[in-house]
Design an enzyme around this catalytic site. Sequence first.
Site, PDB file in Angstrom:
ATOM      1  N   ASP A  85       0.961  -1.254   0.024  1.00 26.77           N
ATOM      2  CA  ASP A  85      -0.079   0.112  -0.050  1.00 26.77           C
ATOM      3  C   ASP A  85       0.842   1.184   0.131  1.00 26.77           C
ATOM      4  O   ASP A  85       1.941   1.519   0.876  1.00 26.77           O
ATOM      5  CB  ASP A  85      -0.927  -0.019   1.210  1.00 26.77           C
ATOM      6  N   ILE A  86       0.477   2.005  -0.875  1.00 28.94           N
ATOM      7  CA  ILE A  86       1.560   3.381  -1.257  1.00 28.94           C
ATOM      8  C   ILE A  86       1.344   4.369   0.068  1.00 28.94           C
ATOM      9  O   ILE A  86       2.093   5.100   0.355  1.00 28.94           O
ATOM     10  CB  ILE A  86       1.035   3.870  -2.373  1.00 28.94           C
ATOM     11  N   HIS A 106     -10.008  -5.464  -2.482  1.00 24.49           N
ATOM     12  CA  HIS A 106      -8.713  -5.602  -1.662  1.00 24.49           C
ATOM     13  C   HIS A 106      -8.796  -5.891  -0.412  1.00 24.49           C
ATOM     14  O   HIS A 106      -9.507  -5.438   0.496  1.00 24.49           O
ATOM     15  CB  HIS A 106      -7.922  -4.292  -2.294  1.00 24.49           C
ATOM     16  N   HIS A 154      -6.452  -5.796   2.862  1.00 23.79           N
ATOM     17  CA  HIS A 154      -5.517  -5.163   3.754  1.00 23.79           C
ATOM     18  C   HIS A 154      -4.808  -6.206   4.562  1.00 23.79           C
ATOM     19  O   HIS A 154      -5.357  -6.451   5.518  1.00 23.79           O
ATOM     20  CB  HIS A 154      -5.922  -3.911   4.513  1.00 23.79           C
TER      21      HIS A 154
HETATM   22  P1  AMP Z   1      -9.769   1.927   0.229  1.00 29.57           P
HETATM   23  O1  AMP Z   1     -10.662   1.684  -0.779  1.00 29.57           O
HETATM   24  O2  AMP Z   1     -10.536   3.136   1.342  1.00 29.57           O
HETATM   25  O3  AMP Z   1      -9.420   0.507   1.103  1.00 29.57           O
HETATM   26  O4  AMP Z   1      -8.592   2.743  -0.058  1.00 29.57           O
HETATM   27  C1  AMP Z   1      -7.580   2.174  -1.141  1.00 29.57           C
HETATM   28  C2  AMP Z   1      -6.167   2.067  -0.631  1.00 29.57           C
HETATM   29  O5  AMP Z   1      -5.274   1.673  -1.755  1.00 29.57           O
HETATM   30  C3  AMP Z   1      -5.472   2.945   0.455  1.00 29.57           C
HETATM   31  O6  AMP Z   1      -5.216   2.365   1.413  1.00 29.57           O
HETATM   32  C4  AMP Z   1      -4.551   3.569  -0.778  1.00 29.57           C
HETATM   33  O7  AMP Z   1      -3.245   4.017   0.046  1.00 29.57           O
HETATM   34  C5  AMP Z   1      -4.190   2.447  -1.508  1.00 29.57           C
HETATM   35  N1  AMP Z   1      -3.808   2.942  -2.942  1.00 29.57           N
HETATM   36  C6  AMP Z   1      -4.310   3.882  -3.706  1.00 29.57           C
HETATM   37  N2  AMP Z   1      -3.497   3.812  -4.617  1.00 29.57           N
HETATM   38  C7  AMP Z   1      -2.346   2.974  -4.679  1.00 29.57           C
HETATM   39  C8  AMP Z   1      -1.541   2.775  -5.452  1.00 29.57           C
HETATM   40  N3  AMP Z   1      -1.223   3.169  -6.749  1.00 29.57           N
HETATM   41  N4  AMP Z   1      -0.387   1.773  -4.887  1.00 29.57           N
HETATM   42  C9  AMP Z   1      -0.625   1.494  -3.837  1.00 29.57           C
HETATM   43  N5  AMP Z   1      -1.663   1.448  -2.972  1.00 29.57           N
HETATM   44  C10 AMP Z   1      -2.628   2.449  -3.400  1.00 29.57           C
END
Ligand code: AMP
Length: 130
Positions: A29-30, A93, A95
Amino acid sequence: MPSIFTKIINGEIPCYKIAEDDDNFAFLDINPNAKGHTLCVPKKEVDKIMDLDEEAYMNLMAFSRKVGKAIEATVPCERVGLSVIGLEVPHVHVHLIPLHSMKNATFQYKESMGPEEFEATAEKIRNYLK
Ligand code: AMP
């Protein structure tokens, strides 16, 4: 339009890759809750976890378990937590979050990491999975 995670899976957007199999893809996760925070994503783009068919769901969970065990073995933490939560990206996704305390599970506290630390963390987890 493809999700940002589909673009990552297709190599159109860079990521710190951890692992993949036929059906799933894992990357850091970025904007991590803690160092080693990883996302496990089914390659087939489905918005909501409850809409995965049972086989895809079980596959994703088995894949996440494998990656989670590798994180637990390589990233110092008390344990790895697993959470399917969030509204930002409409692509399922999981986590996987190394927990030091419950603040790491809140998505309020974020860890600041530079590119070298991301890459070194990903490499450690990848090497364990080899
Ligand atoms: P959520 O849908 O609320 O779980 O948020 C999406 C998750 O994806 C968050 O934790 C972001 O930090 C992560 N995220 C979004 N874009 C990227 C990316 N390009 N690379 C890695 N993680 C990402």
